[in-house]
Scaffold this motif. Sequence first.
Motif, mmCIF file in Angstrom:
data_model
loop_
_atom_site.group_PDB
_atom_site.id
_atom_site.type_symbol
_atom_site.label_atom_id
_atom_site.label_comp_id
_atom_site.label_asym_id
_atom_site.label_seq_id
_atom_site.Cartn_x
_atom_site.Cartn_y
_atom_site.Cartn_z
ATOM 1 N N ASN A 88 -55.286 79.752 -25.685
ATOM 2 C CA ASN A 88 -55.600 78.389 -25.261
ATOM 3 C C ASN A 88 -54.820 78.011 -24.016
ATOM 4 N N ASN A 89 -53.527 78.288 -24.038
ATOM 5 C CA ASN A 89 -52.668 77.940 -22.913
ATOM 6 C C ASN A 89 -53.050 78.732 -21.667
ATOM 7 N N PHE A 90 -53.293 80.024 -21.842
ATOM 8 C CA PHE A 90 -53.716 80.892 -20.738
ATOM 9 C C PHE A 90 -55.004 80.367 -20.115
ATOM 10 N N THR A 91 -55.947 79.958 -20.946
ATOM 11 C CA THR A 91 -57.234 79.468 -20.453
ATOM 12 C C THR A 91 -57.059 78.228 -19.599
ATOM 13 N N LYS A 92 -56.281 77.277 -20.064
ATOM 14 C CA LYS A 92 -56.125 76.025 -19.334
ATOM 15 C C LYS A 92 -55.348 76.215 -18.039
ATOM 16 N N GLY A 93 -54.323 77.072 -18.071
ATOM 17 C CA GLY A 93 -53.568 77.329 -16.853
ATOM 18 C C GLY A 93 -54.378 78.090 -15.824
ATOM 19 N N LEU A 94 -55.068 79.142 -16.253
ATOM 20 C CA LEU A 94 -55.866 79.938 -15.323
ATOM 21 C C LEU A 94 -57.022 79.120 -14.766
ATOM 22 N N ALA A 95 -57.607 78.240 -15.583
ATOM 23 C CA ALA A 95 -58.703 77.400 -15.112
ATOM 24 C C ALA A 95 -58.271 76.560 -13.923
#
Length: 305
Positions: A218-225
């Motif tokens: 979840n965290n990876f997704t939001k940061g990379l987005a």
Amino acid sequence: MTRPNTAADSDQLTFQNPVTRYSTVEPPIQHQPEPGLDAELEPKADHGESSYRGTGRLNGRKALITGGDSGIGAAVAIAFAREGADVALNYLPDEHADADRIREIIEREGRTAVLLPGDLTDKALCASVVSDAVDALGGLDILVNNAGKQVVAPSLEELPDEQLTDTYAVNILAMFRITKAALAHLTPGSTIINTTSIEAYQPAPNLLDYASAKAAINNFTKGLAQQLATKGIRVNAVAPGPIWTPLQVSDGQEKEDLPKFDQVSPMGRAGQPTELAPAYVFFTSSESSYVIGETLHVNGGMPTP
């Protein structure tokens, strides 16, 4: 192959009661060694073989799906092909029989299917699977990071260190590595979809390694987005709830809990893999052009933040 569909063989575009679209799974106690095969799952799951109808939303697109041999990955592969995309599937070598069946379905749709077996705990494989997909498909504009490892451990003291490192290697480290390799090929308009889980929000006490890795996704997704937004590459995630896949019978659940697998969600039944596919299609199509860093929950009504 029979499917647990008690309604007429209706597709995802048909008006229908979602509670009764599928009967409860009520699986018998069963066991498969990891990674588990859909061919041996009882009862069979619906990947959309005859229930997913495409509308051409992904015509000409080129996708790489990890964990694409069965379960959610297989359902997404079938949906993408019926929406007009060519698809490369990564999976463990032991899962080749399942992957070959999905390849046949994709090719019957007139689309290209590429099989790329390999273990994502291998750092070098994470890079080569991307380059192999690009070479075979003639490019890449969709990445679905879906492969996952889920094995129960009754307590932290009983969680083997090898299981801990393998779970993180497959569920989050491979996601970093594959995405990093894919960025060299993705152009504006491309999309990345990561598979997280209800476990990221409601962690089961016997799935500490799996649940915490899913929270990291979840965290990876939001940061990379946020990092890729100005480049025109959209990143989102799908968070499944209880979905009937081989993961559940290959130590993903306690064996004695399998007969109660349907009793978790407010809808009163487990989800079928094909019910996840429209979420991935939505995130991949231009219909979601202003959606980034989002997690779409497909869990039968289980509350999430």
